[in-house]
Design an enzyme around this catalytic site. Sequence first.
Site, PDB file in Angstrom:
ATOM      1  N   LYS A  10       0.710  -1.165  -0.194  1.00 52.84           N
ATOM      2  CA  LYS A  10      -0.097  -0.094  -0.048  1.00 52.84           C
ATOM      3  C   LYS A  10       0.760   1.062  -0.029  1.00 52.84           C
ATOM      4  O   LYS A  10       0.666   1.980  -0.863  1.00 52.84           O
ATOM      5  CB  LYS A  10      -0.865  -0.046   1.318  1.00 52.84           C
ATOM      6  N   SER A  11       1.973   1.233   0.831  1.00 56.00           N
ATOM      7  CA  SER A  11       2.705   2.322   0.841  1.00 56.00           C
ATOM      8  C   SER A  11       3.347   2.894  -0.436  1.00 56.00           C
ATOM      9  O   SER A  11       3.756   3.820  -0.678  1.00 56.00           O
ATOM     10  CB  SER A  11       3.764   2.414   2.188  1.00 56.00           C
ATOM     11  N   ARG A 121      -8.190  11.764  12.387  1.00 53.08           N
ATOM     12  CA  ARG A 121      -6.625  11.681  12.525  1.00 53.08           C
ATOM     13  C   ARG A 121      -6.093  12.963  12.057  1.00 53.08           C
ATOM     14  O   ARG A 121      -6.575  13.861  11.306  1.00 53.08           O
ATOM     15  CB  ARG A 121      -6.173  10.662  11.728  1.00 53.08           C
ATOM     16  N   ASP A 310       3.357  -0.508  12.590  1.00 51.60           N
ATOM     17  CA  ASP A 310       1.984  -1.090  11.985  1.00 51.60           C
ATOM     18  C   ASP A 310       2.067  -2.523  12.294  1.00 51.60           C
ATOM     19  O   ASP A 310       1.048  -3.163  12.335  1.00 51.60           O
ATOM     20  CB  ASP A 310       2.155  -0.875  10.254  1.00 51.60           C
ATOM     21  N   ARG A 382      -5.890  -3.853  10.563  1.00 50.95           N
ATOM     22  CA  ARG A 382      -4.665  -4.510  11.365  1.00 50.95           C
ATOM     23  C   ARG A 382      -5.014  -4.989  12.591  1.00 50.95           C
ATOM     24  O   ARG A 382      -4.623  -6.127  12.960  1.00 50.95           O
ATOM     25  CB  ARG A 382      -3.393  -3.401  11.595  1.00 50.95           C
ATOM     26  N   LYS A 407      -8.883  -2.825   3.393  1.00 48.26           N
ATOM     27  CA  LYS A 407      -8.221  -1.262   3.434  1.00 48.26           C
ATOM     28  C   LYS A 407      -7.098  -1.361   2.821  1.00 48.26           C
ATOM     29  O   LYS A 407      -6.736  -0.887   1.710  1.00 48.26           O
ATOM     30  CB  LYS A 407      -8.085  -0.648   4.956  1.00 48.26           C
TER      31      LYS A 407
HETATM   32  O1  LIG Z   1       3.667   6.546   4.613  1.00 46.52           O
HETATM   33  C1  LIG Z   1       3.462   5.369   4.447  1.00 46.52           C
HETATM   34  O2  LIG Z   1       3.070   4.919   3.633  1.00 46.52           O
HETATM   35  C2  LIG Z   1       2.841   5.132   5.985  1.00 46.52           C
HETATM   36  C3  LIG Z   1       3.469   5.519   6.999  1.00 46.52           C
HETATM   37  C4  LIG Z   1       3.127   4.979   8.265  1.00 46.52           C
HETATM   38  O3  LIG Z   1       2.392   5.984   9.032  1.00 46.52           O
HETATM   39  P1  LIG Z   1       2.852   7.181  10.128  1.00 46.52           P
HETATM   40  O4  LIG Z   1       4.009   7.612   9.480  1.00 46.52           O
HETATM   41  O5  LIG Z   1       1.993   7.829  10.774  1.00 46.52           O
HETATM   42  O6  LIG Z   1       3.422   6.178  11.468  1.00 46.52           O
HETATM   43  C5  LIG Z   1       2.247   3.985   8.504  1.00 46.52           C
HETATM   44  O7  LIG Z   1       1.729   3.603   9.799  1.00 46.52           O
HETATM   45  C6  LIG Z   1       1.329   3.839   7.263  1.00 46.52           C
HETATM   46  O8  LIG Z   1       0.695   2.384   7.209  1.00 46.52           O
HETATM   47  C7  LIG Z   1       1.820   3.936   5.862  1.00 46.52           C
HETATM   48  C1  LIG Z   2      -1.726   3.433   9.670  1.00 45.83           C
HETATM   49  C2  LIG Z   2      -1.973   2.805   8.466  1.00 45.83           C
HETATM   50  O1  LIG Z   2      -2.369   3.385   7.276  1.00 45.83           O
HETATM   51  P1  LIG Z   2      -2.373   4.889   6.760  1.00 45.83           P
HETATM   52  O2  LIG Z   2      -1.992   5.754   7.903  1.00 45.83           O
HETATM   53  O3  LIG Z   2      -1.970   5.084   5.392  1.00 45.83           O
HETATM   54  O4  LIG Z   2      -4.093   5.087   6.803  1.00 45.83           O
HETATM   55  C3  LIG Z   2      -1.964   1.445   8.233  1.00 45.83           C
HETATM   56  O5  LIG Z   2      -2.089   0.775   7.126  1.00 45.83           O
HETATM   57  O6  LIG Z   2      -1.580   0.659   9.335  1.00 45.83           O
END
Ligand SMILES: O=C(O)C1=C[C@@H](OP(=O)(O)O)[C@@H](O)[C@H](O)C1
Ligand SMILES: C=C(OP(=O)(O)O)C(=O)O
Length: 424
Positions: A10-11, A121, A310, A382, A407
């Site tokens: 996803k990232s 958020r 995560d 998660r 998601k």
């Molecule tokens: O940049 C990203 O793709 C992500 C950053 C992380 O969030 P945080 O930087 O808020 O911890 C992670 O929790 C999220 O699932 C994806």
């Molecule tokens: C925090 C998460 O996602 P996002 O911040 O990208 O919504 C996640 O996938 O655990």
Amino acid sequence: MTEVVIPGSKSVMARALFLAAAADGVSTLRQPLASDDTEAFAYGLRDLGYEVDLRPDVWTVTGLPHGPSAGERSRETPGVRSASASVYTRDAGTASRFLPALVAAGHGTFRFDASAQMRRRPVAPLVDALRQLGVEVSCDETEGHLPLTVHADGVKGGTLTLDASLSSQFLTALLMLGPLTTDGLVIRVGELVSVPYIEITLAMMRRFGATVDWSGDTFTVAPGGYQARDYLIEPDASSASYFFAAAAVTGREVTVHGLGSESLQGDVRFVDVLARMGATVRVAPESVTVIGPENGRLDGVTVNMRDISDTMPTLAAIAPYASSPVRIEDVYNTRVKECDRLETSAVNLRRLGIAVETGRDWIEIQPGQPQAAEILTERDHRIAMSFSVTGLRTPGITLDDPDCVKKTFPTFHSVFHSAFPGLR
Ligand SMILES: O=C(O)C1=C[C@@H](OP(=O)(O)O)[C@@H](O)[C@H](O)C1
Ligand SMILES: C=C(OP(=O)(O)O)C(=O)O
């Protein structure tokens, strides 16, 4: 041995979609992840006037370059094709944080709204940083939260300071904006969190042709836009964590190809925690194998998960099966993700009859045999996936909202139960 095929990251997808949209040319994203988050991002780009074609094995994005790299650009054809748009980013933190930065480089009025979960958020640090760059941003209901409106007229660039202590996504958004500004960006930060995600961002920006430097508390991004490219999306290391944890608690052997020591994702390092607990772990450049101890007995561990938070729920959900306490530290920002994950993990472990303590940024879980109970997922994918692992050794654990996995991993339940037949 079970080989598990894990969907794309996803990232990595979110970054690839942003970079492809801003690039000069047509980019192809191979082995794409099709999930609620990535579809929210892709449909958001379409709402902004980008051409995005979604096929099962490849997503194609036709870039609308911004800034000097686009050569002479009349104001009528800014980076984003639309002069105004409303975008709904659902539960997606990446789309909600990255797309407002993308449109800032264009020209027009762009409104972003999201689900109640995402509206809760924070986005204040991103809003503040964009305002420092002269971008007019209004939070339409609650300051520092979506819905918000960007009145964009391009970004000259310059120097800004950013609070990146609560989420790395604000820094990622600003870094990716940098090459789309006229003069480039210098971003000064203090404390960082989730640093591996910043490293994904830097690596991918460079793969799409940008020049970016990180030295101490300063990131320097050159102008010049991005170049389109063909990009293979690697599997999602966070999604793989549930399968590695399942191997650890069941004594099974699981291998995931496409992840390994050459992966961009920090969450691959979750297997190092499993190794400390007694699992056998093999990490090759392009594959990871985890073999759980035959007797299913794992050792307790104290671990700082700031960089891989995560996977905190994944570890919390298998912690009862360890022979001594599991303590997870330095994970305060998990309280502002899809839910307050420290609290939700604790509530559900207690529902399973397990003794748990939590503090501001930590959780400590005692050994015990979980009892059957319904998991309150708080619509957090998660939490749902993590406690599915717990259920492999405790029949009768159910989820109040199993579909919330869509998601990031819509096929999770079928893939998971195919990988561990007869354990439910
Ligand atoms: O940049 C990203 O793709 C992500 C950053 C992380 O969030 P945080 O930087 O808020 O911890 C992670 O929790 C999220 O699932 C994806
Ligand atoms: C925090 C998460 O996602 P996002 O911040 O990208 O919504 C996640 O996938 O655990």
